[in-house]
Scaffold this active site. Sequence first.
Site, PDB file in Angstrom:
ATOM      1  N   HIS A 138       0.812  -1.219   0.000  1.00 52.90           N
ATOM      2  CA  HIS A 138       0.000   0.000   0.000  1.00 52.90           C
ATOM      3  C   HIS A 138       0.845   1.269   0.000  1.00 52.90           C
ATOM      4  O   HIS A 138       1.964   1.308   0.511  1.00 52.90           O
ATOM      5  CB  HIS A 138      -0.927   0.002   1.216  1.00 52.90           C
ATOM      6  CG  HIS A 138      -0.182   0.037   2.523  1.00 52.90           C
ATOM      7  ND1 HIS A 138       0.178   1.202   3.155  1.00 52.90           N
ATOM      8  CD2 HIS A 138       0.288  -0.968   3.303  1.00 52.90           C
ATOM      9  CE1 HIS A 138       0.826   0.932   4.275  1.00 52.90           C
ATOM     10  NE2 HIS A 138       0.905  -0.388   4.384  1.00 52.90           N
ATOM     11  N   HIS A 147      11.472  -0.968 -13.037  1.00 50.32           N
ATOM     12  CA  HIS A 147      11.251  -2.402 -13.223  1.00 50.32           C
ATOM     13  C   HIS A 147      11.277  -3.066 -11.846  1.00 50.32           C
ATOM     14  O   HIS A 147      12.303  -3.030 -11.164  1.00 50.32           O
ATOM     15  CB  HIS A 147      12.325  -2.994 -14.136  1.00 50.32           C
ATOM     16  CG  HIS A 147      12.164  -4.472 -14.398  1.00 50.32           C
ATOM     17  ND1 HIS A 147      13.035  -5.165 -15.211  1.00 50.32           N
ATOM     18  CD2 HIS A 147      11.260  -5.380 -13.960  1.00 50.32           C
ATOM     19  CE1 HIS A 147      12.654  -6.438 -15.258  1.00 50.32           C
ATOM     20  NE2 HIS A 147      11.585  -6.586 -14.496  1.00 50.32           N
TER      21      HIS A 147
END
Length: 214
Positions: A138, A147
């Site tokens: 979160h 990436h």
Amino acid sequence: MISLKENNKVRIYGAGGHSQVIKEVLQENDFNVVETFDDNPSGSHHASKNVVMGARGDLKKFPHNGPPVIIAVGINSDRAEIAGFLKCKYEKAIHKSAIISSTSKVGEGTVVFAGAIIQPNTTVGKHVIVNTGASIDHDNVIGDFAHISPKAALCGHVEVGEGSHVGVGAVVIPKVKIGKWCTIGAGTIVITDIPDYCTVVGNPGRIIKTNTPK
């Protein structure tokens, strides 16, 4: 499920192994991959067919105004460079098994592969790779062209800067900020903030090199 319609056409820029994963995700979502471009067609993956020269061959002749594009190039800096000179609309590729919170945002051109999880209130930038089984918790912020590699785990309130690469199986503890264009080695445990352009390895992670910005 998305039905296969005329407006579900998409193009792929890049014909290596990474593009094969993206193509499969798109096809499973009933997108029709109508063109594949590569700046080195002769070096394409054996499964890529009918590959045509990319924009570096002749930028003016490149069909910018066609169906949307996904830049299927695994190297972050190359992906950023290509996005800098293409004048195209972009599509996303999100695997059906990926779990993405309704309160999170995923930018254009980004790909999210099988088993990846993006938890609430997270922002994922443009042209990002969220690879197989990666976990983004979160309130994360993932910069453009980053990436997040297979099985990497980012805890809550983590920030990953533009173009940074978090390696396979790496772990980033809560509230850590990773600068732009960093490389976090495979299996690294990141427990402190990392400045821009650094390479980090080990457990706990330590900076072994500061890279020269391109």
